[in-house]
Design a protein around this motif. Structure first.
Motif, PDB file in Angstrom:
ATOM      1  N   GLY A 161       0.699  -0.746   0.041  1.00  0.00           N
ATOM      2  CA  GLY A 161      -0.096   0.101   0.124  1.00  0.00           C
ATOM      3  C   GLY A 161       0.658   1.389  -0.068  1.00  0.00           C
ATOM      4  N   ILE A 162       2.088   1.267   0.755  1.00  0.00           N
ATOM      5  CA  ILE A 162       3.080   2.151   0.504  1.00  0.00           C
ATOM      6  C   ILE A 162       3.508   2.696  -0.680  1.00  0.00           C
ATOM      7  CG2 ILE A 162       4.636   3.257   1.578  1.00  0.00           C
ATOM      8  CD1 ILE A 162       3.581   1.977   4.229  1.00  0.00           C
ATOM      9  N   TRP A 163       4.153   1.285  -1.375  1.00  0.00           N
ATOM     10  CA  TRP A 163       4.146   1.475  -2.791  1.00  0.00           C
ATOM     11  C   TRP A 163       3.240   2.629  -3.672  1.00  0.00           C
ATOM     12  CZ3 TRP A 163       8.079   0.890   0.833  1.00  0.00           C
ATOM     13  CH2 TRP A 163       8.399   0.194   1.417  1.00  0.00           C
ATOM     14  N   ILE A 164       2.672   1.861  -3.424  1.00  0.00           N
ATOM     15  CA  ILE A 164       1.495   2.279  -4.283  1.00  0.00           C
ATOM     16  C   ILE A 164       0.844   4.277  -4.276  1.00  0.00           C
ATOM     17  CG2 ILE A 164      -1.430   2.289  -4.216  1.00  0.00           C
ATOM     18  CD1 ILE A 164      -1.141  -0.645  -4.180  1.00  0.00           C
ATOM     19  N   ALA A 165       1.258   4.272  -3.067  1.00  0.00           N
ATOM     20  CA  ALA A 165       1.238   5.341  -2.803  1.00  0.00           C
ATOM     21  C   ALA A 165       1.725   6.656  -3.171  1.00  0.00           C
ATOM     22  CB  ALA A 165       0.558   5.754  -1.177  1.00  0.00           C
ATOM     23  N   MET A 166       2.875   5.792  -3.167  1.00  0.00           N
ATOM     24  CA  MET A 166       4.394   6.742  -4.116  1.00  0.00           C
ATOM     25  C   MET A 166       4.144   6.862  -5.563  1.00  0.00           C
ATOM     26  SD  MET A 166       7.531   4.511  -2.025  1.00  0.00           S
ATOM     27  CE  MET A 166       8.584   5.687  -2.530  1.00  0.00           C
ATOM     28  N   LEU A 167       3.059   5.630  -6.187  1.00  0.00           N
ATOM     29  CA  LEU A 167       3.243   5.220  -8.023  1.00  0.00           C
ATOM     30  C   LEU A 167       2.407   6.930  -7.676  1.00  0.00           C
ATOM     31  CD1 LEU A 167       3.125   4.878 -11.014  1.00  0.00           C
ATOM     32  CD2 LEU A 167       1.901   2.949  -9.614  1.00  0.00           C
ATOM     33  N   VAL A 168       1.313   6.829  -6.843  1.00  0.00           N
ATOM     34  CA  VAL A 168       0.269   8.005  -7.554  1.00  0.00           C
ATOM     35  C   VAL A 168       0.528   9.583  -6.892  1.00  0.00           C
ATOM     36  CG1 VAL A 168      -2.008   8.659  -6.256  1.00  0.00           C
ATOM     37  CG2 VAL A 168      -1.806   5.901  -6.881  1.00  0.00           C
ATOM     38  N   SER A 169       1.223   9.403  -6.172  1.00  0.00           N
ATOM     39  CA  SER A 169       2.140  10.916  -5.969  1.00  0.00           C
ATOM     40  C   SER A 169       3.174  11.399  -7.187  1.00  0.00           C
ATOM     41  CB  SER A 169       2.197  11.141  -4.725  1.00  0.00           C
ATOM     42  OG  SER A 169       4.019  10.213  -4.423  1.00  0.00           O
ATOM     43  N   GLN A 170       3.727  10.200  -7.224  1.00  0.00           N
ATOM     44  CA  GLN A 170       4.878  10.846  -8.103  1.00  0.00           C
ATOM     45  C   GLN A 170       3.485  11.626  -9.934  1.00  0.00           C
ATOM     46  OE1 GLN A 170       7.683  11.947  -7.338  1.00  0.00           O
ATOM     47  NE2 GLN A 170       8.408  10.870  -9.097  1.00  0.00           N
ATOM     48  N   ALA A 171       3.071  11.211 -10.106  1.00  0.00           N
ATOM     49  CA  ALA A 171       1.868  10.868 -11.221  1.00  0.00           C
ATOM     50  C   ALA A 171       1.596  12.159 -10.510  1.00  0.00           C
ATOM     51  CB  ALA A 171       0.927   9.969 -11.190  1.00  0.00           C
ATOM     52  N   ALA A 172       1.063  12.712  -9.305  1.00  0.00           N
ATOM     53  CA  ALA A 172       0.963  13.497  -9.638  1.00  0.00           C
ATOM     54  C   ALA A 172       1.125  15.427  -9.368  1.00  0.00           C
ATOM     55  CB  ALA A 172      -0.248  13.673  -8.525  1.00  0.00           C
ATOM     56  N   ALA A 173       2.367  15.140  -8.696  1.00  0.00           N
ATOM     57  CA  ALA A 173       3.733  16.048  -9.472  1.00  0.00           C
ATOM     58  C   ALA A 173       3.798  16.158 -10.975  1.00  0.00           C
ATOM     59  CB  ALA A 173       4.680  15.766  -8.223  1.00  0.00           C
ATOM     60  N   ALA A 174       3.900  15.018 -11.661  1.00  0.00           N
ATOM     61  CA  ALA A 174       4.462  15.290 -12.794  1.00  0.00           C
ATOM     62  C   ALA A 174       3.735  16.163 -13.288  1.00  0.00           C
ATOM     63  CB  ALA A 174       4.383  14.380 -13.477  1.00  0.00           C
ATOM     64  N   LEU A 175       2.139  15.521 -13.845  1.00  0.00           N
ATOM     65  CA  LEU A 175       1.159  16.296 -14.381  1.00  0.00           C
ATOM     66  C   LEU A 175       1.126  18.349 -13.814  1.00  0.00           C
ATOM     67  CD1 LEU A 175      -1.577  13.913 -14.086  1.00  0.00           C
ATOM     68  CD2 LEU A 175       0.222  14.521 -16.115  1.00  0.00           C
ATOM     69  N   ALA A 176       1.697  18.618 -12.443  1.00  0.00           N
ATOM     70  CA  ALA A 176       1.407  19.864 -11.673  1.00  0.00           C
ATOM     71  C   ALA A 176       2.860  20.581 -12.358  1.00  0.00           C
ATOM     72  CB  ALA A 176       1.383  19.422 -10.158  1.00  0.00           C
ATOM     73  N   VAL A 177       3.888  19.560 -12.653  1.00  0.00           N
ATOM     74  CA  VAL A 177       5.089  20.615 -12.297  1.00  0.00           C
ATOM     75  C   VAL A 177       5.574  20.704 -14.219  1.00  0.00           C
ATOM     76  CG1 VAL A 177       7.868  19.854 -13.099  1.00  0.00           C
ATOM     77  CG2 VAL A 177       6.451  19.586 -10.678  1.00  0.00           C
ATOM     78  N   PHE A 178       4.823  20.009 -14.655  1.00  0.00           N
ATOM     79  CA  PHE A 178       4.498  19.657 -16.656  1.00  0.00           C
ATOM     80  C   PHE A 178       3.869  20.450 -17.203  1.00  0.00           C
ATOM     81  CE2 PHE A 178       3.467  18.625 -21.068  1.00  0.00           C
ATOM     82  CZ  PHE A 178       4.637  18.542 -21.259  1.00  0.00           C
ATOM     83  N   TRP A 179       2.411  21.474 -15.804  1.00  0.00           N
ATOM     84  CA  TRP A 179       1.832  22.251 -16.479  1.00  0.00           C
ATOM     85  C   TRP A 179       2.375  23.956 -15.978  1.00  0.00           C
ATOM     86  CZ3 TRP A 179      -0.626  26.099 -13.190  1.00  0.00           C
ATOM     87  CH2 TRP A 179      -1.570  26.803 -13.460  1.00  0.00           C
ATOM     88  N   VAL A 180       3.067  23.599 -14.542  1.00  0.00           N
ATOM     89  CA  VAL A 180       3.889  24.978 -14.253  1.00  0.00           C
ATOM     90  C   VAL A 180       4.339  25.418 -15.178  1.00  0.00           C
ATOM     91  CG1 VAL A 180       5.207  26.308 -12.785  1.00  0.00           C
ATOM     92  CG2 VAL A 180       3.563  24.595 -11.499  1.00  0.00           C
ATOM     93  N   TYR A 181       5.521  24.858 -15.945  1.00  0.00           N
ATOM     94  CA  TYR A 181       6.538  24.372 -17.215  1.00  0.00           C
ATOM     95  C   TYR A 181       6.096  25.710 -18.609  1.00  0.00           C
ATOM     96  CZ  TYR A 181      11.206  24.514 -19.357  1.00  0.00           C
ATOM     97  OH  TYR A 181      12.463  24.515 -19.612  1.00  0.00           O
TER      98      TYR A 181
END
Length: 475
Positions: A426-446
Protein backbone atom coordinates in the motif's frame (compact mmCIF):
# COMPACT_ATOMS: atom_id res chain seq x y z
CA UNK A 1 32.25 40.95 -20.85
CA UNK A 2 28.86 41.06 -22.66
CA UNK A 3 26.34 38.20 -22.64
CA UNK A 4 27.23 35.53 -25.15
CA UNK A 5 25.48 32.55 -26.66
CA UNK A 6 27.58 29.39 -26.83
CA UNK A 7 28.11 28.92 -30.58
CA UNK A 8 28.68 25.17 -30.32
CA UNK A 9 25.54 24.80 -28.21
CA UNK A 10 23.59 26.53 -30.95
CA UNK A 11 25.03 24.35 -33.72
CA UNK A 12 25.03 21.01 -31.88
CA UNK A 13 22.64 21.33 -28.91
CA UNK A 14 22.20 17.63 -28.18
CA UNK A 15 25.93 16.99 -28.36
CA UNK A 16 26.61 19.71 -25.79
CA UNK A 17 23.75 18.56 -23.56
CA UNK A 18 25.27 15.08 -23.52
CA UNK A 19 28.75 16.51 -22.89
CA UNK A 20 27.39 18.23 -19.78
CA UNK A 21 25.30 15.25 -18.73
CA UNK A 22 27.64 12.26 -18.99
CA UNK A 23 30.17 13.40 -16.35
CA UNK A 24 27.26 14.04 -14.03
CA UNK A 25 25.83 10.60 -14.80
CA UNK A 26 29.21 9.09 -13.85
CA UNK A 27 29.32 11.29 -10.75
CA UNK A 28 25.95 9.94 -9.68
CA UNK A 29 27.18 6.40 -10.47
CA UNK A 30 30.05 6.84 -8.04
CA UNK A 31 27.60 8.31 -5.54
CA UNK A 32 25.51 5.17 -5.99
CA UNK A 33 28.56 2.95 -5.49
CA UNK A 34 29.24 4.63 -2.17
CA UNK A 35 25.75 3.74 -0.94
CA UNK A 36 25.86 0.31 -2.57
CA UNK A 37 29.05 -0.68 -0.77
CA UNK A 38 27.69 0.71 2.51
CA UNK A 39 24.47 -1.29 2.19
CA UNK A 40 26.29 -4.45 1.06
CA UNK A 41 28.79 -4.41 3.93
CA UNK A 42 26.01 -3.54 6.38
CA UNK A 43 24.04 -6.55 5.10
CA UNK A 44 27.06 -8.82 5.62
CA UNK A 45 27.25 -7.63 9.21
CA UNK A 46 23.55 -7.87 10.13
CA UNK A 47 20.10 -7.02 8.75
CA UNK A 48 19.54 -4.70 11.73
CA UNK A 49 22.70 -2.79 10.82
CA UNK A 50 21.34 -2.52 7.27
CA UNK A 51 18.02 -1.18 8.50
CA UNK A 52 19.71 1.30 10.85
CA UNK A 53 21.98 2.49 8.05
CA UNK A 54 18.98 3.15 5.82
CA UNK A 55 17.21 5.20 8.47
CA UNK A 56 20.31 7.23 9.32
CA UNK A 57 21.20 7.86 5.67
CA UNK A 58 17.75 9.32 5.17
CA UNK A 59 18.11 11.35 8.35
CA UNK A 60 21.43 12.75 7.09
CA UNK A 61 19.75 13.90 3.89
CA UNK A 62 17.23 15.75 6.08
CA UNK A 63 20.05 17.65 7.80
CA UNK A 64 21.53 18.53 4.42
CA UNK A 65 18.41 20.37 3.26
CA UNK A 66 19.97 23.79 3.80
CA UNK A 67 23.06 22.79 1.80
CA UNK A 68 20.90 21.49 -1.05
CA UNK A 69 18.88 24.69 -0.95
CA UNK A 70 21.96 26.89 -0.99
CA UNK A 71 23.44 24.85 -3.85
CA UNK A 72 20.32 25.60 -5.91
CA UNK A 73 20.79 29.28 -5.15
CA UNK A 74 24.45 29.02 -6.15
CA UNK A 75 23.63 27.35 -9.47
CA UNK A 76 20.96 29.95 -10.30
CA UNK A 77 23.09 32.97 -9.38
CA UNK A 78 26.42 31.75 -10.81
CA UNK A 79 25.08 30.21 -14.03
CA UNK A 80 23.06 33.33 -14.81
CA UNK A 81 26.02 35.58 -13.98
CA UNK A 82 28.26 33.41 -16.15
CA UNK A 83 25.78 33.60 -19.04
CA UNK A 84 25.71 37.37 -18.66
CA UNK A 85 29.53 37.51 -18.81
CA UNK A 86 29.89 38.87 -15.23
CA UNK A 87 33.16 37.20 -14.25
CA UNK A 88 33.85 39.16 -11.08
CA UNK A 89 30.30 38.54 -9.92
CA UNK A 90 30.86 34.81 -10.46
CA UNK A 91 33.96 34.87 -8.24
CA UNK A 92 32.21 36.88 -5.55
CA UNK A 93 29.21 34.57 -5.50
CA UNK A 94 31.62 31.60 -5.26
CA UNK A 95 33.33 33.10 -2.20
CA UNK A 96 30.01 34.01 -0.62
CA UNK A 97 28.67 30.48 -1.12
CA UNK A 98 31.77 28.86 0.43
CA UNK A 99 31.50 31.06 3.52
CA UNK A 100 27.79 30.31 3.76
CA UNK A 101 28.46 26.57 3.46
CA UNK A 102 30.94 26.56 6.31
CA UNK A 103 28.83 28.75 8.57
CA UNK A 104 25.58 26.91 7.93
CA UNK A 105 27.17 23.47 8.31
CA UNK A 106 28.60 24.32 11.72
CA UNK A 107 25.30 25.87 12.78
CA UNK A 108 23.29 22.77 11.81
CA UNK A 109 25.74 20.54 13.68
CA UNK A 110 25.58 22.69 16.83
CA UNK A 111 21.78 22.78 16.74
CA UNK A 112 21.15 19.09 15.95
CA UNK A 113 23.71 17.17 18.00
CA UNK A 114 22.07 17.90 21.39
CA UNK A 115 18.72 16.69 19.93
CA UNK A 116 19.88 13.19 18.99
CA UNK A 117 17.92 11.49 21.78
CA UNK A 118 14.70 13.14 20.67
CA UNK A 119 15.42 12.14 17.07
CA UNK A 120 15.79 8.51 18.13
CA UNK A 121 12.34 8.65 19.68
CA UNK A 122 10.87 10.35 16.61
CA UNK A 123 12.14 7.58 14.30
CA UNK A 124 10.49 4.87 16.43
CA UNK A 125 13.64 2.76 16.46
CA UNK A 126 12.76 -0.83 17.26
CA UNK A 127 14.21 -2.60 20.34
CA UNK A 128 17.63 -4.07 19.67
CA UNK A 129 18.60 -1.40 17.12
CA UNK A 130 19.12 1.52 19.52
CA UNK A 131 22.90 1.26 20.01
CA UNK A 132 23.70 0.84 16.31
CA UNK A 133 21.34 3.58 15.22
CA UNK A 134 22.61 6.04 17.83
CA UNK A 135 26.24 5.55 16.76
CA UNK A 136 25.42 6.08 13.08
CA UNK A 137 23.49 9.21 14.01
CA UNK A 138 26.30 10.74 16.05
CA UNK A 139 29.03 10.17 13.46
CA UNK A 140 26.83 11.26 10.56
CA UNK A 141 25.96 14.48 12.36
CA UNK A 142 29.68 15.21 12.80
CA UNK A 143 30.08 14.91 9.02
CA UNK A 144 27.50 17.64 8.30
CA UNK A 145 29.96 20.60 7.87
CA UNK A 146 32.04 18.60 5.37
CA UNK A 147 28.89 17.59 3.48
CA UNK A 148 27.86 21.25 3.28
CA UNK A 149 31.18 22.30 1.80
CA UNK A 150 31.15 19.37 -0.62
CA UNK A 151 27.59 19.98 -1.83
CA UNK A 152 27.94 23.72 -2.39
CA UNK A 153 31.41 23.64 -3.96
CA UNK A 154 30.18 20.97 -6.39
CA UNK A 155 27.34 23.34 -7.32
CA UNK A 156 29.82 26.17 -7.96
CA UNK A 157 31.69 23.99 -10.45
CA UNK A 158 28.52 22.81 -12.20
CA UNK A 159 27.12 26.32 -12.57
CA UNK A 160 30.11 27.22 -14.75
CA UNK A 161 29.90 24.00 -16.80
CA UNK A 162 33.06 22.67 -15.08
CA UNK A 163 31.37 19.32 -14.62
CA UNK A 164 34.58 17.24 -14.55
CA UNK A 165 35.74 18.57 -11.17
CA UNK A 166 32.79 17.15 -9.17
CA UNK A 167 33.36 13.86 -11.02
CA UNK A 168 37.00 13.67 -9.91
CA UNK A 169 36.00 14.47 -6.35
CA UNK A 170 33.33 11.79 -6.28
CA UNK A 171 35.82 9.24 -7.61
CA UNK A 172 38.15 10.02 -4.70
CA UNK A 173 35.31 9.74 -2.17
CA UNK A 174 34.17 6.42 -3.63
CA UNK A 175 37.65 4.87 -3.38
CA UNK A 176 38.26 6.09 0.17
CA UNK A 177 34.79 5.08 1.37
CA UNK A 178 35.02 1.63 -0.23
CA UNK A 179 38.46 0.92 1.24
CA UNK A 180 37.26 2.14 4.64
CA UNK A 181 34.11 0.00 4.53
CA UNK A 182 35.99 -3.16 3.60
CA UNK A 183 38.99 -2.45 5.83
CA UNK A 184 37.44 -1.13 9.02
CA UNK A 185 33.96 -2.63 8.50
CA UNK A 186 35.03 -6.20 7.67
CA UNK A 187 38.65 -6.20 8.88
CA UNK A 188 40.19 -6.64 5.43
CA UNK A 189 43.68 -5.44 4.36
CA UNK A 190 45.01 -6.15 7.86
CA UNK A 191 42.99 -3.26 9.34
CA UNK A 192 41.16 -3.48 12.69
CA UNK A 193 37.61 -4.87 12.37
CA UNK A 194 35.36 -2.15 13.80
CA UNK A 195 32.10 -3.54 12.40
CA UNK A 196 29.35 -1.01 11.83
CA UNK A 197 31.47 1.65 13.53
CA UNK A 198 33.98 1.28 10.71
CA UNK A 199 31.27 2.05 8.14
CA UNK A 200 30.41 5.33 9.85
CA UNK A 201 34.03 6.48 10.22
CA UNK A 202 34.80 5.58 6.60
CA UNK A 203 32.00 7.89 5.45
CA UNK A 204 33.11 10.95 7.41
CA UNK A 205 36.75 10.50 6.35
CA UNK A 206 35.91 10.20 2.65
CA UNK A 207 33.52 13.17 2.62
CA UNK A 208 36.01 15.40 4.43
CA UNK A 209 38.71 14.50 1.89
CA UNK A 210 36.36 15.33 -1.00
CA UNK A 211 35.44 18.72 0.46
CA UNK A 212 39.13 19.57 0.93
CA UNK A 213 39.91 18.62 -2.68
CA UNK A 214 37.14 20.91 -3.95
CA UNK A 215 38.47 23.86 -1.96
CA UNK A 216 41.94 23.28 -3.38
CA UNK A 217 40.55 23.16 -6.93
CA UNK A 218 38.54 26.36 -6.44
CA UNK A 219 41.69 28.08 -5.24
CA UNK A 220 43.69 26.76 -8.20
CA UNK A 221 41.08 28.01 -10.69
CA UNK A 222 41.12 31.49 -9.20
CA UNK A 223 37.58 31.22 -7.80
CA UNK A 224 38.65 31.32 -4.17
CA UNK A 225 41.02 34.27 -3.82
CA UNK A 226 40.98 37.52 -1.89
CA UNK A 227 38.90 39.01 -4.72
CA UNK A 228 36.22 36.36 -4.09
CA UNK A 229 35.33 37.86 -0.71
CA UNK A 230 33.39 40.98 -1.58
CA UNK A 231 32.78 44.09 0.56
CA UNK A 232 29.80 43.98 2.87
CA UNK A 233 27.85 46.48 0.77
CA UNK A 234 27.98 44.02 -2.17
CA UNK A 235 26.98 41.10 0.03
CA UNK A 236 23.96 43.08 1.24
CA UNK A 237 22.69 43.24 -2.34
CA UNK A 238 23.81 39.79 -3.48
CA UNK A 239 22.83 37.58 -0.58
CA UNK A 240 19.07 38.25 -0.76
CA UNK A 241 18.86 36.56 -4.17
CA UNK A 242 20.54 33.44 -2.80
CA UNK A 243 18.04 33.44 0.04
CA UNK A 244 15.13 34.09 -2.32
CA UNK A 245 16.07 31.01 -4.34
CA UNK A 246 17.27 28.87 -1.44
CA UNK A 247 14.38 29.40 0.97
CA UNK A 248 11.66 27.62 -1.07
CA UNK A 249 14.22 25.00 -2.09
CA UNK A 250 15.16 24.43 1.54
CA UNK A 251 11.53 24.17 2.56
CA UNK A 252 10.98 21.64 -0.22
CA UNK A 253 13.98 19.56 0.87
CA UNK A 254 12.74 19.71 4.46
CA UNK A 255 9.20 18.58 3.67
CA UNK A 256 10.46 16.01 1.14
CA UNK A 257 12.93 14.39 3.49
CA UNK A 258 10.66 14.69 6.50
CA UNK A 259 8.13 12.92 4.34
CA UNK A 260 10.63 10.12 3.67
CA UNK A 261 11.41 9.81 7.37
CA UNK A 262 7.69 9.52 8.03
CA UNK A 263 7.50 6.95 5.23
CA UNK A 264 10.19 4.93 7.03
CA UNK A 265 8.20 5.29 10.26
CA UNK A 266 4.99 4.19 8.51
CA UNK A 267 6.82 1.16 7.13
CA UNK A 268 8.39 0.34 10.51
CA UNK A 269 5.01 0.57 12.26
CA UNK A 270 2.96 -1.51 9.78
CA UNK A 271 0.34 -3.73 11.46
CA UNK A 272 2.44 -6.88 10.94
CA UNK A 273 4.70 -8.96 13.15
CA UNK A 274 8.16 -7.71 14.12
CA UNK A 275 10.05 -9.86 11.59
CA UNK A 276 7.82 -8.81 8.68
CA UNK A 277 8.16 -5.13 9.62
CA UNK A 278 11.94 -5.45 9.77
CA UNK A 279 12.00 -7.12 6.35
CA UNK A 280 9.79 -4.37 4.91
CA UNK A 281 12.08 -1.70 6.34
CA UNK A 282 15.22 -3.42 5.04
CA UNK A 283 13.46 -3.97 1.69
CA UNK A 284 12.73 -0.25 1.52
CA UNK A 285 16.42 0.47 2.20
CA UNK A 286 17.61 -1.97 -0.47
CA UNK A 287 14.97 -0.76 -2.95
CA UNK A 288 16.06 2.84 -2.42
CA UNK A 289 19.66 1.94 -3.18
CA UNK A 290 18.78 0.08 -6.37
CA UNK A 291 16.37 2.81 -7.43
CA UNK A 292 19.32 5.19 -7.15
CA UNK A 293 20.66 3.51 -10.31
CA UNK A 294 17.75 5.10 -12.15
CA UNK A 295 17.96 8.38 -10.29
CA UNK A 296 21.61 8.82 -11.28
CA UNK A 297 20.96 9.84 -14.90
CA UNK A 298 17.75 11.58 -13.85
CA UNK A 299 19.66 13.80 -11.41
CA UNK A 300 22.34 14.36 -14.04
CA UNK A 301 19.74 15.67 -16.49
CA UNK A 302 18.13 17.67 -13.67
CA UNK A 303 21.45 19.44 -13.07
CA UNK A 304 22.08 19.87 -16.79
CA UNK A 305 18.71 21.56 -17.21
CA UNK A 306 19.57 23.93 -14.33
CA UNK A 307 22.88 24.88 -15.93
CA UNK A 308 21.49 25.55 -19.42
CA UNK A 309 18.37 27.39 -18.30
CA UNK A 310 20.41 29.61 -16.00
CA UNK A 311 23.00 30.26 -18.71
CA UNK A 312 20.43 31.32 -21.32
CA UNK A 313 18.46 33.48 -18.90
CA UNK A 314 21.72 35.23 -18.04
CA UNK A 315 22.37 35.73 -21.74
CA UNK A 316 18.94 37.34 -22.12
CA UNK A 317 17.34 34.50 -24.10
CA UNK A 318 14.34 33.17 -22.14
CA UNK A 319 12.99 31.54 -25.31
CA UNK A 320 16.07 29.33 -25.61
CA UNK A 321 16.04 28.67 -21.87
CA UNK A 322 12.53 27.23 -22.12
CA UNK A 323 13.28 25.18 -25.24
CA UNK A 324 16.40 23.62 -23.72
CA UNK A 325 14.35 22.43 -20.78
CA UNK A 326 12.23 20.42 -23.19
CA UNK A 327 15.30 19.13 -25.04
CA UNK A 328 16.94 17.90 -21.85
CA UNK A 329 13.66 16.26 -20.84
CA UNK A 330 13.47 14.39 -24.15
CA UNK A 331 17.01 13.01 -23.89
CA UNK A 332 16.55 12.13 -20.24
CA UNK A 333 13.27 10.33 -20.85
CA UNK A 334 14.78 8.16 -23.61
CA UNK A 335 17.91 7.27 -21.63
CA UNK A 336 16.38 6.51 -18.24
CA UNK A 337 13.39 4.53 -19.54
CA UNK A 338 15.79 2.34 -21.51
CA UNK A 339 17.96 1.80 -18.43
CA UNK A 340 14.84 0.94 -16.40
CA UNK A 341 13.79 -1.75 -18.87
CA UNK A 342 17.29 -3.26 -18.85
CA UNK A 343 17.55 -3.20 -15.06
CA UNK A 344 14.22 -5.00 -14.63
CA UNK A 345 15.58 -8.00 -16.56
CA UNK A 346 18.12 -8.57 -13.76
CA UNK A 347 16.10 -7.43 -10.77
CA UNK A 348 16.33 -10.70 -8.80
CA UNK A 349 20.13 -11.07 -8.85
CA UNK A 350 20.53 -7.34 -8.19
CA UNK A 351 18.37 -7.46 -5.06
CA UNK A 352 20.07 -10.70 -4.06
CA UNK A 353 23.41 -8.89 -4.16
CA UNK A 354 22.29 -6.46 -1.46
CA UNK A 355 20.65 -9.00 0.83
CA UNK A 356 20.62 -12.78 1.16
CA UNK A 357 17.42 -12.65 3.20
CA UNK A 358 14.48 -13.88 1.08
CA UNK A 359 12.00 -11.71 2.96
CA UNK A 360 14.07 -8.59 2.32
CA UNK A 361 14.49 -9.51 -1.36
CA UNK A 362 10.73 -10.00 -1.81
CA UNK A 363 9.94 -6.61 -0.31
CA UNK A 364 12.64 -4.91 -2.35
CA UNK A 365 11.38 -6.39 -5.65
CA UNK A 366 7.79 -5.37 -4.85
CA UNK A 367 8.95 -1.84 -3.98
CA UNK A 368 10.92 -1.58 -7.22
CA UNK A 369 8.05 -2.83 -9.38
CA UNK A 370 5.76 0.01 -8.32
CA UNK A 371 8.48 2.67 -8.34
CA UNK A 372 9.80 1.66 -11.76
CA UNK A 373 6.28 2.06 -13.11
CA UNK A 374 6.53 5.63 -11.83
CA UNK A 375 9.81 6.36 -13.68
CA UNK A 376 8.27 8.40 -16.58
CA UNK A 377 6.45 10.59 -14.05
CA UNK A 378 9.55 10.86 -11.88
CA UNK A 379 11.61 12.03 -14.86
CA UNK A 380 9.18 14.79 -15.81
CA UNK A 381 9.12 16.04 -12.22
CA UNK A 382 12.89 15.85 -11.67
CA UNK A 383 14.11 17.34 -14.95
CA UNK A 384 11.62 20.18 -15.16
CA UNK A 385 12.15 21.12 -11.52
CA UNK A 386 15.85 21.30 -12.39
CA UNK A 387 15.02 23.76 -15.16
CA UNK A 388 12.88 25.83 -12.79
CA UNK A 389 15.68 25.81 -10.21
CA UNK A 390 18.12 27.19 -12.79
CA UNK A 391 15.73 30.10 -13.29
CA UNK A 392 15.46 30.65 -9.55
CA UNK A 393 11.77 29.65 -9.61
CA UNK A 394 12.08 27.37 -6.60
CA UNK A 395 8.80 28.67 -5.19
CA UNK A 396 6.92 26.73 -7.86
CA UNK A 397 8.86 23.53 -7.19
CA UNK A 398 8.18 23.84 -3.48
CA UNK A 399 4.44 24.24 -3.93
CA UNK A 400 4.11 21.38 -6.41
CA UNK A 401 6.51 18.79 -5.02
CA UNK A 402 5.80 19.57 -1.37
CA UNK A 403 2.09 19.26 -2.01
CA UNK A 404 2.51 15.89 -3.70
CA UNK A 405 4.29 14.52 -0.61
CA UNK A 406 2.14 15.89 2.21
CA UNK A 407 -1.25 16.09 0.55
CA UNK A 408 -1.11 12.87 -1.47
CA UNK A 409 1.73 10.45 -0.64
CA UNK A 410 1.70 10.35 3.17
CA UNK A 411 -2.09 10.30 3.73
CA UNK A 412 -2.49 7.70 0.98
CA UNK A 413 0.39 5.62 2.38
CA UNK A 414 -1.32 5.44 5.77
CA UNK A 415 -4.70 4.62 4.25
CA UNK A 416 -3.41 1.96 1.85
CA UNK A 417 -0.57 0.58 3.97
CA UNK A 418 -2.19 0.54 7.39
CA UNK A 419 -5.91 0.32 6.64
CA UNK A 420 -6.56 -1.38 3.30
CA UNK A 421 -3.60 -3.64 2.39
CA UNK A 422 -2.17 -3.86 5.94
CA UNK A 423 1.26 -4.25 4.41
CA UNK A 424 4.07 -2.42 2.58
CA UNK A 425 2.49 -2.71 -0.90
CA UNK A 426 0.00 0.00 0.00
CA UNK A 427 2.89 2.37 0.73
CA UNK A 428 4.57 1.58 -2.59
CA UNK A 429 1.32 2.28 -4.50
CA UNK A 430 0.96 5.62 -2.71
CA UNK A 431 4.42 6.59 -3.97
CA UNK A 432 3.41 5.85 -7.56
CA UNK A 433 0.23 7.93 -7.33
CA UNK A 434 2.01 10.92 -5.77
CA UNK A 435 4.71 10.89 -8.48
CA UNK A 436 2.08 10.94 -11.22
CA UNK A 437 0.35 13.92 -9.63
CA UNK A 438 3.64 15.81 -9.20
CA UNK A 439 4.65 15.24 -12.83
CA UNK A 440 1.38 16.57 -14.21
CA UNK A 441 1.52 19.64 -11.99
CA UNK A 442 5.17 20.49 -12.81
CA UNK A 443 4.56 20.08 -16.54
CA UNK A 444 1.61 22.48 -16.37
CA UNK A 445 3.68 25.06 -14.45
CA UNK A 446 6.55 24.82 -16.94
CA UNK A 447 4.22 25.25 -19.92
CA UNK A 448 1.86 27.91 -18.60
CA UNK A 449 3.60 30.01 -15.93
CA UNK A 450 6.04 32.89 -16.40
CA UNK A 451 8.87 31.37 -14.34
CA UNK A 452 11.57 33.47 -16.08
CA UNK A 453 10.58 36.42 -13.87
CA UNK A 454 12.45 34.81 -10.98
CA UNK A 455 15.86 35.18 -12.65
CA UNK A 456 18.71 37.32 -11.32
CA UNK A 457 19.35 38.84 -14.75
CA UNK A 458 16.03 40.43 -15.58
CA UNK A 459 14.80 39.90 -19.11
CA UNK A 460 12.89 43.18 -18.99
CA UNK A 461 12.80 46.02 -16.44
CA UNK A 462 10.34 45.05 -13.79
CA UNK A 463 9.81 43.75 -10.31
CA UNK A 464 10.50 40.56 -8.46
CA UNK A 465 7.59 38.32 -7.45
CA UNK A 466 7.01 40.00 -4.08
CA UNK A 467 6.55 43.37 -5.78
CA UNK A 468 9.70 45.12 -4.47
CA UNK A 469 12.18 46.70 -6.90
CA UNK A 470 15.12 44.43 -7.70
CA UNK A 471 18.62 45.52 -8.57
CA UNK A 472 21.20 42.82 -9.25
CA UNK A 473 24.59 43.35 -7.53
CA UNK A 474 27.20 45.03 -9.67
CA UNK A 475 30.57 43.53 -10.50
Amino acid sequence: MPPQIDAELERHPYRVIWRLAWPQVLMMLFHFLIGAVDVKVAGLLDSEVQAALGMMTQMLVFFLVVAIAMSNGAVAAISQSSGAGKRLRVRRYAGLCVLAALGLGLTVLAASFPMRGYLMDLLQVRPGMESTTRFFMEVYLLSVPSYYLLTITNAIFRAQKRVMFPLYTMMLITVLNGLGDLGFGLGMFGLPNLGYRGLAWATITAISAGALLNLIQLRRLGLLTAQSFAPFRWIKRAFPYLVRVALPSGMLSAVWNTGYLILFALTSSLPVDSNAARNALAGLTVGNRIEALLFMPAFAFNMTASILVGHYLGAGRPDLARSYGYRVLGIGMACVCLISLLLWQFIDPVTGYFSADIGVQTNAVDYLMWNMLAIPFTLVAMILTGALNGAGATLYTFLVMGGSIWLIRLPLAWILGHQIFSGPRGIWIAMLVSQAAAALAVFWVYMRKDWTRFSLIKQQPGRVPNGTPFRPPQQ
